[in-house]
Motif scaffolding. Structure first.
Motif, short mmCIF file in Angstrom:
data_model
loop_
_atom_site.label_atom_id
_atom_site.label_comp_id
_atom_site.label_asym_id
_atom_site.label_seq_id
_atom_site.Cartn_x
_atom_site.Cartn_y
_atom_site.Cartn_z
N MET A 47 -1.30 9.87 -11.78
CA MET A 47 -2.32 8.98 -11.69
C MET A 47 -2.64 8.51 -12.90
N TYR B 233 0.71 -1.19 0.05
CA TYR B 233 0.16 -0.26 0.24
C TYR B 233 0.90 1.15 -0.04
N TYR C 42 -2.67 4.55 -13.98
CA TYR C 42 -4.01 3.93 -14.65
C TYR C 42 -3.74 3.58 -15.98
N VAL D 159 -3.59 -0.68 -8.50
CA VAL D 159 -5.07 -0.05 -8.56
C VAL D 159 -5.27 1.10 -7.32
N MET D 160 -5.96 1.85 -7.69
CA MET D 160 -6.51 3.01 -6.57
C MET D 160 -7.05 2.45 -5.34
N HIS D 161 -6.74 2.74 -4.30
CA HIS D 161 -7.16 1.99 -3.21
C HIS D 161 -7.56 3.32 -2.07
N PRO D 162 -9.01 4.04 -2.46
CA PRO D 162 -9.20 4.98 -1.60
C PRO D 162 -9.46 4.81 -0.47
N SER E 235 -3.57 13.65 -1.46
CA SER E 235 -2.92 12.49 -1.69
C SER E 235 -3.85 11.47 -2.17
N ILE E 236 -3.30 10.31 -2.91
CA ILE E 236 -4.04 9.26 -3.03
C ILE E 236 -3.50 7.90 -2.78
N THR E 237 -4.19 6.86 -2.24
CA THR E 237 -3.49 5.65 -1.97
C THR E 237 -3.72 4.61 -2.91
N TYR E 238 -2.62 3.82 -3.15
CA TYR E 238 -2.85 2.80 -4.19
C TYR E 238 -2.43 1.41 -3.51
#
Length: 187
Positions: free
Chosen positions: A104, A83, A108, A132-135, A156-159
């Motif tokens: 992103m 993660y 993607y 994959v995105m892991h919001p 931020s975005i989590t993956y």
């Protein structure tokens, strides 16, 4: 065959993928795996891909023993999900949004990383890495950022990256059954 270095190899693979596809949006040396806690208040554009959690992949936990070239049986590999938190830094929010958006877009468009894109021990293997995105909920994101000390929250975005396989070193003999005799009597 995946070695114990696979976690670092996956991180380097993703970083290299982003570095080679940013199109000059920011210098390659400003794309890092550093923790947000370690990033200075420098206003130069920067992108951080920080590994914040590693979990065992519960769906692959119960794989069977694997036959080796020597005829012995090897225990199944340790299957991990990684993660990451992806964070952009710049002097303006507009630039931060552009950097984050481009990263992103790259992840993607290359959600399944395979072949020549793989680095380290993964190179020249048939393995695939899925990104994959892991919001996560905003509350959990705030908890995550609280681990970075007094650093203010940044968009931020989590993956989730799966699956990192670390081969087991445990083996047992696996002699094959060559002949089986069944004795029974008919009444």
């Amino acid at each position: 065959m995946s070695e114990y270095t696979v976690i670092d190899d996956i991180t380097n693979t993703i970083l290299n993928l982003i570095k080679t596809n940013t199109g000059g949006l920011l210098p390659q040396d400003r794309i890092t795996a550093a923790s947000p806690a370690d990033i200075s208040d420098d206003t130069s554009p920067l992108l951080s891909l920080f590994l914040y959690q590693v979990n065992e992949n519960k769906h692959l936990k119960n794989l069977g023993l694997q036959e080796t070239n020597t005829g012995s049986l090897r225990y199944p590999p340790l299957s991990l999900n990684l993660y990451y938190v992806l964070t952009a830094y710049a002097s303006s929010r507009e630039t931060e949004h552009q950097i984050l958006g481009r990263a992103m877009q790259i992840l993607y468009d290359t959600a399944v990383i395979r072949g020549s894109l793989l680095q380290g021990s993964l190179a020249r293997t048939f393995e695939e890495v899925v990104v994959v995105m892991h919001p996560i909920p905003l509350e959990d994101m705030n908890k995550l950022w609280s681990m970075f000390g007094s650093k203010p929250y940044r968009l931020s975005i989590t993956y989730q990256v799966s699956t990192a396989l670390i081969d087991s070193t445990r083996e047992r003999s696996g002699d094959r059954v060559i002949q089986r005799s069944l004795n029974y009597t008919v009444p």
